[in-house]
Design a protein around this motif. Structure first.
Motif, mmCIF file in Angstrom:
data_model
loop_
_atom_site.group_PDB
_atom_site.id
_atom_site.type_symbol
_atom_site.label_atom_id
_atom_site.label_comp_id
_atom_site.label_asym_id
_atom_site.label_seq_id
_atom_site.Cartn_x
_atom_site.Cartn_y
_atom_site.Cartn_z
ATOM 1 N N ASN A 128 -9.017 -12.557 -14.126
ATOM 2 C CA ASN A 128 -7.880 -13.162 -13.801
ATOM 3 C C ASN A 128 -8.154 -13.207 -11.905
ATOM 4 O O ASN A 128 -8.106 -12.306 -11.355
ATOM 5 N N ASP A 132 -4.446 -17.108 -10.905
ATOM 6 C CA ASP A 132 -3.889 -17.019 -12.313
ATOM 7 C C ASP A 132 -2.569 -16.078 -12.378
ATOM 8 O O ASP A 132 -2.071 -16.020 -13.360
ATOM 9 N N TYR A 133 -1.928 -15.586 -11.276
ATOM 10 C CA TYR A 133 -0.860 -14.708 -11.442
ATOM 11 C C TYR A 133 0.355 -15.318 -10.859
ATOM 12 O O TYR A 133 0.344 -16.285 -9.973
#
Length: 246
Positions: A128, A132-133
């Motif tokens: 990630n 992606d967060y």
């Protein structure tokens, strides 16, 4: 002539916007790729990861760091230095000394199981990157909560990206990745140990590395975030003889 000037200005603005978007997508302008695996990356960056690479070996996790794909939030060597400490400073050795126990002289005296347990608090499944967060705003977590993730060791952390204010406009500035350790899963919003990422999206041949910024505050200065956990495990587990003394 005026039309030409306006056209050039518009082109410059477009190029700058593209560069800014590229910066946000990649998490930084520097080349994020490293020609080697994750363990080799830590070994190559002796400052600040020489001791962290040693702990990977002490924990018996060389194969994991060399071959498996996962996300690693890398603490730096100063965290280990602060955690072990001396008998005169806050740290493990001060705790052991005043408890009437032997102090740590070399890192191999601490059980590999303990090193593994706390190293895994920084390791998460999947590859990630910053993009992606989810967004997190620590002032309005009900609106921008980040996301909850289980580490390799089964501990829960919140991982999220803060969006800075720019030109008095919220959320349009630079993006900051944060790893927040949650000590009590039954109280997921209490006693957070917040750690900012100094450099994100470093890509060795396996997994991805986000390097944590060292901070001499609660949760940032100690290995495993919660120093009392680590100190207690070493206290009750005892110390082995140092290999250097054999």
């Amino acid at each position: 002539m005026k039309k030409l000037i306006f056209a050039c200005a518009a082109l410059l603005l477009l190029l700058n916007a593209c560069k800014r978007d590229e910066y946000y997508r990649d998490g930084g302008l520097a080349n994020p790729n490293f020609n080697g695996n994750m363990l080799q990356y830590l070994q190559a960056k002796k400052v600040p990861f020489d001791t962290i690479a040693q702990i990977v070996k002490l924990a018996g996790m060389e194969s994991t760091f060399s071959n498996e794909d996962f996300t690693f939030f890398a603490p730096d060597d100063e965290v280990i230095k602060k955690t072990i400490g001396t008998i005169r400073t806050d740290g493990l050795n001060n705790f052991l000394f005043y408890a009437g126990k032997d102090t740590v002289k070399t890192l191999d005296q601490i059980s590999p199981l303990i090193w593994r347990r706390y190293l895994q608090r920084y390791m998460f499944k999947g590859v990630n990157r910053l993009k992606d967060y989810q967004q997190i705003d620590f002032d309005v977590k009900s609106v921008y909560p980040g996301g909850l993730y289980y580490s390799f060791g089964g501990n829960i952390s919140n991982i999220g990206v803060t969006y800075a204010t720019a030109n008095n406009i919220k959320y349009i500035g630079y993006r900051q990745l944060n790893l927040t350790y949650i000590p009590d899963p039954s109280k997921p919003n209490d006693n957070w140990y917040i750690n900012k990422v100094a450099s994100s999206d470093i890509k060795p041949t396996n997994g991805v590395v986000h390097t944590l910024a060292y901070n001499d505050t609660r949760g940032g200065a100690y290995f495993g975030f919660n120093e009392s956990d680590f100190f207690s495990d070493v206290y009750f587990g005892g110390l082995a003889s140092s290999n250097s003394s054999k």
